[in-house]
Design a protein around this motif. Sequence first.
Motif, PDB file in Angstrom:
ATOM      1  N   ALA A   1       0.504  -1.024   0.094  1.00 50.36           N
ATOM      2  CA  ALA A   1      -0.116  -0.259  -0.070  1.00 50.36           C
ATOM      3  C   ALA A   1       0.637   1.342   0.207  1.00 50.36           C
ATOM      4  CB  ALA A   1      -0.965   0.448   1.290  1.00 50.36           C
ATOM      5  N   GLY A   2       2.065   1.300   0.573  1.00 55.89           N
ATOM      6  CA  GLY A   2       2.418   2.203   0.793  1.00 55.89           C
ATOM      7  C   GLY A   2       3.946   2.725  -0.460  1.00 55.89           C
ATOM      8  N   ALA A   3       4.011   1.488  -1.262  1.00 53.95           N
ATOM      9  CA  ALA A   3       4.976   1.402  -2.493  1.00 53.95           C
ATOM     10  C   ALA A   3       3.495   1.359  -3.740  1.00 53.95           C
ATOM     11  CB  ALA A   3       4.929   0.079  -2.874  1.00 53.95           C
ATOM     12  N   ALA A   4       2.345   2.460  -3.604  1.00 59.04           N
ATOM     13  CA  ALA A   4       1.771   1.758  -4.513  1.00 59.04           C
ATOM     14  C   ALA A   4       1.065   3.087  -4.573  1.00 59.04           C
ATOM     15  CB  ALA A   4       0.001   1.044  -3.967  1.00 59.04           C
ATOM     16  N   GLU A   5       1.309   4.236  -3.563  1.00 71.83           N
ATOM     17  CA  GLU A   5       1.165   5.828  -3.510  1.00 71.83           C
ATOM     18  C   GLU A   5       1.870   6.509  -4.251  1.00 71.83           C
ATOM     19  OE1 GLU A   5       0.919   9.752  -0.200  1.00 71.83           O
ATOM     20  OE2 GLU A   5       1.516   7.615   0.465  1.00 71.83           O
ATOM     21  N   PRO A   6       1.534   6.849  -5.141  1.00 72.47           N
ATOM     22  CA  PRO A   6       2.480   7.671  -6.555  1.00 72.47           C
ATOM     23  C   PRO A   6       2.923   8.945  -5.920  1.00 72.47           C
ATOM     24  CG  PRO A   6       0.229   7.707  -7.414  1.00 72.47           C
ATOM     25  CD  PRO A   6      -0.247   7.348  -5.427  1.00 72.47           C
ATOM     26  N   ARG A   7       3.681   9.342  -6.700  1.00 70.17           N
ATOM     27  CA  ARG A   7       5.071  10.997  -5.841  1.00 70.17           C
ATOM     28  C   ARG A   7       4.101  11.565  -6.971  1.00 70.17           C
ATOM     29  NH1 ARG A   7       9.616  10.636  -2.874  1.00 70.17           N
ATOM     30  NH2 ARG A   7       9.704   7.419  -2.363  1.00 70.17           N
ATOM     31  N   ARG A   8       3.877  13.040  -6.674  1.00 71.58           N
ATOM     32  CA  ARG A   8       3.390  14.259  -7.416  1.00 71.58           C
ATOM     33  C   ARG A   8       4.095  14.496  -8.651  1.00 71.58           C
ATOM     34  NH1 ARG A   8       4.322  19.387  -8.294  1.00 71.58           N
ATOM     35  NH2 ARG A   8       6.066  18.803  -8.203  1.00 71.58           N
ATOM     36  N   THR A   9       3.225  14.851  -9.957  1.00 67.51           N
ATOM     37  CA  THR A   9       3.488  14.427 -10.724  1.00 67.51           C
ATOM     38  C   THR A   9       2.118  16.150 -11.193  1.00 67.51           C
ATOM     39  OG1 THR A   9       1.827  12.958 -11.454  1.00 67.51           O
ATOM     40  CG2 THR A   9       4.005  12.251 -11.888  1.00 67.51           C
ATOM     41  N   GLY A  10       3.057  17.112 -12.503  1.00 62.99           N
ATOM     42  CA  GLY A  10       2.150  17.574 -13.388  1.00 62.99           C
ATOM     43  C   GLY A  10       3.444  18.998 -12.761  1.00 62.99           C
ATOM     44  N   ALA A  11       2.960  19.703 -11.701  1.00 65.49           N
ATOM     45  CA  ALA A  11       3.720  21.041 -12.083  1.00 65.49           C
ATOM     46  C   ALA A  11       5.026  20.835 -11.641  1.00 65.49           C
ATOM     47  CB  ALA A  11       3.271  22.529 -11.385  1.00 65.49           C
TER      48      ALA A  11
ATOM     49  N   PRO B   1       9.346  11.854   1.748  1.00 67.68           N
ATOM     50  CA  PRO B   1       9.015  13.049   3.472  1.00 67.68           C
ATOM     51  C   PRO B   1       8.984  14.793   3.175  1.00 67.68           C
ATOM     52  CG  PRO B   1      11.425  13.010   2.198  1.00 67.68           C
ATOM     53  CD  PRO B   1      11.107  11.461   1.808  1.00 67.68           C
ATOM     54  N   VAL B   2       8.450  14.501   1.624  1.00 66.72           N
ATOM     55  CA  VAL B   2       8.306  15.677   1.480  1.00 66.72           C
ATOM     56  C   VAL B   2       6.902  15.627   0.314  1.00 66.72           C
ATOM     57  CG1 VAL B   2       8.223  17.650  -0.262  1.00 66.72           C
ATOM     58  CG2 VAL B   2      10.490  16.702   0.832  1.00 66.72           C
ATOM     59  N   HIS B   3       6.146  16.839   0.745  1.00 69.85           N
ATOM     60  CA  HIS B   3       4.835  16.885   0.327  1.00 69.85           C
ATOM     61  C   HIS B   3       4.766  18.404  -0.261  1.00 69.85           C
ATOM     62  CE1 HIS B   3       3.309  13.174   2.136  1.00 69.85           C
ATOM     63  NE2 HIS B   3       4.074  12.900   2.638  1.00 69.85           N
ATOM     64  N   ARG B   4       4.128  18.415  -1.761  1.00 72.50           N
ATOM     65  CA  ARG B   4       4.201  19.196  -2.375  1.00 72.50           C
ATOM     66  C   ARG B   4       3.015  20.239  -2.946  1.00 72.50           C
ATOM     67  NH1 ARG B   4       9.092  21.026  -4.371  1.00 72.50           N
ATOM     68  NH2 ARG B   4      11.155  19.920  -3.616  1.00 72.50           N
ATOM     69  N   ASP B   5       2.245  20.893  -3.337  1.00 78.45           N
ATOM     70  CA  ASP B   5       1.463  21.156  -3.234  1.00 78.45           C
ATOM     71  C   ASP B   5       1.209  21.491  -4.695  1.00 78.45           C
ATOM     72  OD1 ASP B   5       2.092  23.315  -4.570  1.00 78.45           O
ATOM     73  OD2 ASP B   5       1.294  24.621  -2.739  1.00 78.45           O
ATOM     74  N   VAL B   6      -0.465  21.814  -5.349  1.00 78.47           N
ATOM     75  CA  VAL B   6      -0.274  21.360  -7.199  1.00 78.47           C
ATOM     76  C   VAL B   6       0.408  22.384  -7.825  1.00 78.47           C
ATOM     77  CG1 VAL B   6      -2.767  20.484  -6.983  1.00 78.47           C
ATOM     78  CG2 VAL B   6      -1.840  22.821  -7.298  1.00 78.47           C
ATOM     79  N   GLY B   7       0.542  23.272  -7.248  1.00 75.33           N
ATOM     80  CA  GLY B   7       2.594  24.487  -7.666  1.00 75.33           C
ATOM     81  C   GLY B   7       3.627  23.446  -7.715  1.00 75.33           C
TER      82      GLY B   7
END
Length: 448
Positions: A190-200, A343-349
């Motif tokens: 479940a943890g490995a399935a969490e995708p990294r942020r993509t987009g901006a 360890p880092v979580h970013r917003d949509v920007g």
Amino acid sequence: MIGGVHLEAQWRKEALRTNLWVVPSVEVLLAVLLFVATWQVDRADYRGDITLPPWVISGTADAARQILAAIAAALITVVGVVFSIMIVTLTLASTQFGPRMMRTFIRDRTTQLTLGTFVGTFVYAVLALVSIGPAGDGEFVPHLSITLCMVLVLADLAVLIFFIHHIATSIQLPRVIAGIAAELSAAIDAGAAEPRRTGAPDQGPGAAELHARLDSAGAAVAAPASGYLQFVRHRTLVRMAAELDAVIRLEHRPGHFLVQGHRMATVWPAEAAPAVARSFARAHVTGPTRSLAQDIAFAVDQLVEIGIRALSTAVNDTFTTLTCVDWLGEGLCRIAEHWDPDPVHRDVGGHIRVLTVPVSYERLVQRAFEKIRQTAAGMPAVLIRQLDALSAIMAATRAEDQRAVLLDQAAMIDRLARDTVPEPADREDIHRAYLAVLAAHTAVSGQQ
């Protein structure tokens, strides 16, 4: 954020499953609805609107009362027996496996379904019993309801037999250990399935600079309640921080114990801290126990606890510890291959909004090996099995820093053997297993 939604769904499912009232309550509700449906059919038959098939049980009102009263009395007695068996199982689990293993038995679906089946049938029988009474053309007897009640009783007997078989097998240590290992594997996946942020693309200052700002000018946010941190809604925190144009650093991860009023997070800029504190209750879930949803170290600790208990002088069950070491090795192989928390979580920007402290690979290896190694001083079988597990994990590693952690553990086991194992032949066997770890390291390093 699909992975985050999946993790939250898993946590909610686990929270509902780890209790004994949800499934029985649902089955009681279904029994009530089923009685309403059969009662309507019986009323239609009583009025002459329909004719029931010949296999439906017929009889007088007095006979129906006697049958239903006997069924209800027998069912409530069996419910007491089922509860007694369950309490004995929980007591045995707490004594033999440790108090943290009780959640495994409480969340067992078979136990919950068995309780719900008997209680639901009891409710159905009572409703059918009270429905018998005088009507326009003589006493009303719910013949279809009584027939279905007899069918439910037969089904209850089959459920009771299966329940006894299930309890007899579920308390066997290999099955308990394998079940915990399966939960660990599911949490890793479940943890490995969490995708990294993509987009901006990434924007704003980096993590190192933000840590420096938080250390120098950040404001503390206190924990709103005491208890184990069970789940963190990172999406909620990211959205909250983006609205305030702030950065939140979590000082604790799921599995840590929080003390009300003590620092739980740090916020920069400092003026955003009061707003974050007011909203923290929506983003964090605390409770009296740990949960596996975001805390894979919990499953590792459970296996280690069983292994340590088995090595105690009161139990003295080396083979159980060997089984725990085998499954710990399997879990750490999966962790070495798939575990890479962000360890880092970013917003949509693309701006960093939340900094976390996920459990590291090094810490997981230490939790899995150190306590068992310390308890197994002077026990060649356990030390050799730990070294064999390290060799298997070594083959699954992806980086040199992962392998360095395993080499440290292997060296400590080898030193412990020289100091605590009196028999030279046993020490030689342990050292041979240690050399196998070194050989596996050389082989993996050469391939990469």
